[in-house]
Design a protein around this motif. Structure first.
Motif, short mmCIF file in Angstrom:
data_model
loop_
_atom_site.label_atom_id
_atom_site.label_comp_id
_atom_site.label_asym_id
_atom_site.label_seq_id
_atom_site.Cartn_x
_atom_site.Cartn_y
_atom_site.Cartn_z
N PHE A 235 0.84 -1.21 0.00
CA PHE A 235 0.00 0.00 0.00
C PHE A 235 0.87 1.26 0.00
O PHE A 235 0.55 2.24 -0.68
N MET A 236 1.96 1.22 0.75
CA MET A 236 2.86 2.37 0.82
C MET A 236 3.49 2.67 -0.54
O MET A 236 3.52 3.81 -1.00
N VAL A 249 -7.95 1.19 -2.54
CA VAL A 249 -8.63 0.53 -3.65
C VAL A 249 -7.66 0.30 -4.81
O VAL A 249 -7.63 -0.78 -5.42
N THR A 250 -6.85 1.31 -5.11
CA THR A 250 -5.86 1.16 -6.18
C THR A 250 -4.91 0.01 -5.90
O THR A 250 -4.64 -0.83 -6.78
N SER A 383 11.18 4.81 0.38
CA SER A 383 10.91 5.50 -0.88
C SER A 383 10.82 4.49 -2.02
O SER A 383 11.43 3.41 -1.97
N VAL A 384 10.06 4.85 -3.03
CA VAL A 384 10.03 4.11 -4.30
C VAL A 384 10.04 5.14 -5.42
O VAL A 384 9.34 6.16 -5.35
N GLY A 385 10.86 4.89 -6.44
CA GLY A 385 10.93 5.84 -7.54
C GLY A 385 11.25 7.24 -7.08
O GLY A 385 10.73 8.23 -7.64
N ASP A 386 12.08 7.36 -6.04
CA ASP A 386 12.47 8.66 -5.46
C ASP A 386 11.31 9.41 -4.83
O ASP A 386 11.42 10.61 -4.56
N LYS A 387 10.19 8.72 -4.57
CA LYS A 387 9.06 9.34 -3.89
C LYS A 387 8.96 8.76 -2.48
O LYS A 387 9.04 7.55 -2.30
N PRO A 388 8.80 9.62 -1.47
CA PRO A 388 8.76 9.12 -0.09
C PRO A 388 7.54 8.25 0.18
O PRO A 388 6.46 8.50 -0.36
N CYS A 389 7.72 7.23 1.01
CA CYS A 389 6.63 6.34 1.42
C CYS A 389 6.33 6.58 2.90
O CYS A 389 7.25 6.82 3.70
N VAL A 390 5.06 6.51 3.25
CA VAL A 390 4.66 6.73 4.64
C VAL A 390 3.69 5.66 5.10
O VAL A 390 3.02 5.01 4.29
N LYS A 391 3.64 5.49 6.41
CA LYS A 391 2.67 4.59 7.06
C LYS A 391 2.12 5.33 8.27
O LYS A 391 2.87 5.76 9.13
N LEU A 392 0.80 5.48 8.32
CA LEU A 392 0.19 6.20 9.43
C LEU A 392 -0.17 5.29 10.58
O LEU A 392 0.08 5.62 11.73
#
Length: 417
Positions: A235-236, A249-250, A383-392
């Motif tokens: 999901f991240m 959903v995606t 990160s993936v593809g230089d985009k940061p990933c987060v988990k709340l």
């Protein structure tokens, strides 16, 4: 595998990992084969320090991960036990080798003699490759710590303790699985525990039972069902690449492109961006909610989860008793029994528990009899593809990642600060 490598906590098998690492690796191979990623280590207990010796031991172990590869016997077993793995993926896994150069370990001394300190660990490389590092790295670090930092413990009584826990769960007709690889005290501990669980499941009559283990290697070793489908990082990563609007959903629909409904259990993890956000997404697509066979709770209050799940399914016209509900957050026997009682009263017919550290790292200090704490460590997709990933998460202490992105997700889902 030589005895010296075993002493260094190098995995005995590439399958000595959680099943969802393999299912997610197949999904990444199909959907994002060329995406770069970074994973980052976090020690949630800032008072826990590592010794220089333990980190050097850990570094040496990591350098030997290159010796691990899928065997022909393991390949044959996977083909039979996990028919949802494609031939293309199994061909890829057969050629997969760990690349220690992807793991960056930095020891930061904090004591005057520089012999005690903190550790930073980053794993950098293609997502389809780095995805397999998390679980064995954590298990290796935990074992290295208990081999060389805290050593006042032993294996005496572990078999009886695990058997007793299983006996209580089975007597209460609970369905449960062993989920304890990542923060186990050692490989030997997990082996002892699983032998005891298997023995108890054969000897104690119950309408519940040992459903299996998340550890694929031990599932093969003890003829158990490997358990698990999907983790937070899917999901991240998907949301970072595809956007946070209806992110759950995606992610679930992309998963279905890899695992056609009916070919593999579809159990959705609910708390990556809070369960509130998940229910908002999930309930917006009733057909999706019908297709997915169940939900897993992994943070927050488990006693509010069942009523919320029942209410959501009823609002969608879906019989909640037809769906599986799994709990996997910091479980012990007493909590499992209380949750099961509530779920029985709510009318859930398919309830299961994934029990981790309570099984594979439940020890006493040998000299005092006091509780010996497991490490509170995680390795998360950064990160993936230089985009940061987060988990709340539903537990604010488990929120990880870039603060600007966390704030953005909160705005998307109208979550309070």
């Amino acid at each position: 595998m030589s005895a010296s490598l075993t002493d260094l906590a190098v995995p005995l098998s590439i399958l000595d990992t959680d099943l969802y690492k393999l299912t997610m690796q197949q999904a990444v191979l199909q959907q994002f084969p060329n995406v770069h990623s970074t994973y980052r280590f976090k020690n949630r207990s800032i008072s826990t320090l590592f010794t220089r010796q333990s980190i050097e031991r850990f570094r040496t172990a990591v350098s030997h991960f290159t010796t691990v590869q899928l065997t022909s016997a393991e390949l044959s077993w996977l083909q039979a036990a996990c028919p949802y793995f494609t031939s293309d993926y199994l061909d890829y896994l057969s050629t997969y080798r760990f690349k220690p150069e992807q793991v960056k370990v930095n020891y930061i001394p904090v004591s005057a003699d520089q012999l005690q300190g903190r550790v930073e660990i980053d794993v950098v490389g293609p997502w389809v490759e780095t995805i397999l590092w998390e679980v064995p790295l954590m298990a290796c670090l935990s074992e290295s710590y208990f081999q060389s930092v805290f050593t006042d413990w032993g294996y005496a009584g572990q078999d009886e303790l695990a058997y007793s826990k299983a006996q209580t769960l089975l007597s209460a007709n609970c369905h449960f699985s062993e989920f304890g690889t990542r923060r186990r005290r050692s490989y030997q501990t997990q082996d002892i525990v699983l032998q005891a669980l298997v023995r108890a499941s054969r000897e104690i009559p119950s309408s519940g039972g040992l459903s299996g283990t998340s550890n694929v290697h031990f599932a093969q070793k003890y003829d158990l069902t490997p358990i698990g489908t999907i983790a937070h990082e899917w999901f991240m990563g998907v949301s970072a690449l595809k956007g946070y609007e209806r992110a759950n959903v995606t992610a679930l629909k992309l998963w279905e492109e890899v695992y056609t409904p009916g070919t593999a259990p579809l159990i959705a993890l609910t708390d990556t961006f809070t369960t509130t956000a998940f229910f908002k997404d999930f309930a917006s697509d009733s057909e999706l909610a019908h297709r997915w066979t169940g939900l897993r709770q992994d943070s927050g209050d488990p006693f509010t989860f069942g009523p919320r799940v029942k209410e959501m399914y009823e609002a969608l016209g879906i019989p909640h008793a037809s769906k599986t509900i799994i709990f996997s957050d910091s479980l012990d026997v007493d909590k499992c029994l209380k949750i099961k009682k509530q779920c029985d009263e709510l009318g859930f017919a398919k309830v299961s528990f994934g029990i981790g550290t309570f099984l594979t790292n439940d020890f006493r200090v040998a000299s005092t009899g006091e509780k010996s704490k497991a490490l509170n460590i995680v390795i998360k997709l950064a990160s993936v593809g230089d985009k940061p990933c987060v988990k709340l998460s539903d537990d604010l202490t488990k929120t990880t990642g870039d603060q600007d992105t966390v704030d953005h997700v909160k705005r998307v889902y109208n979550l309070s600060a």
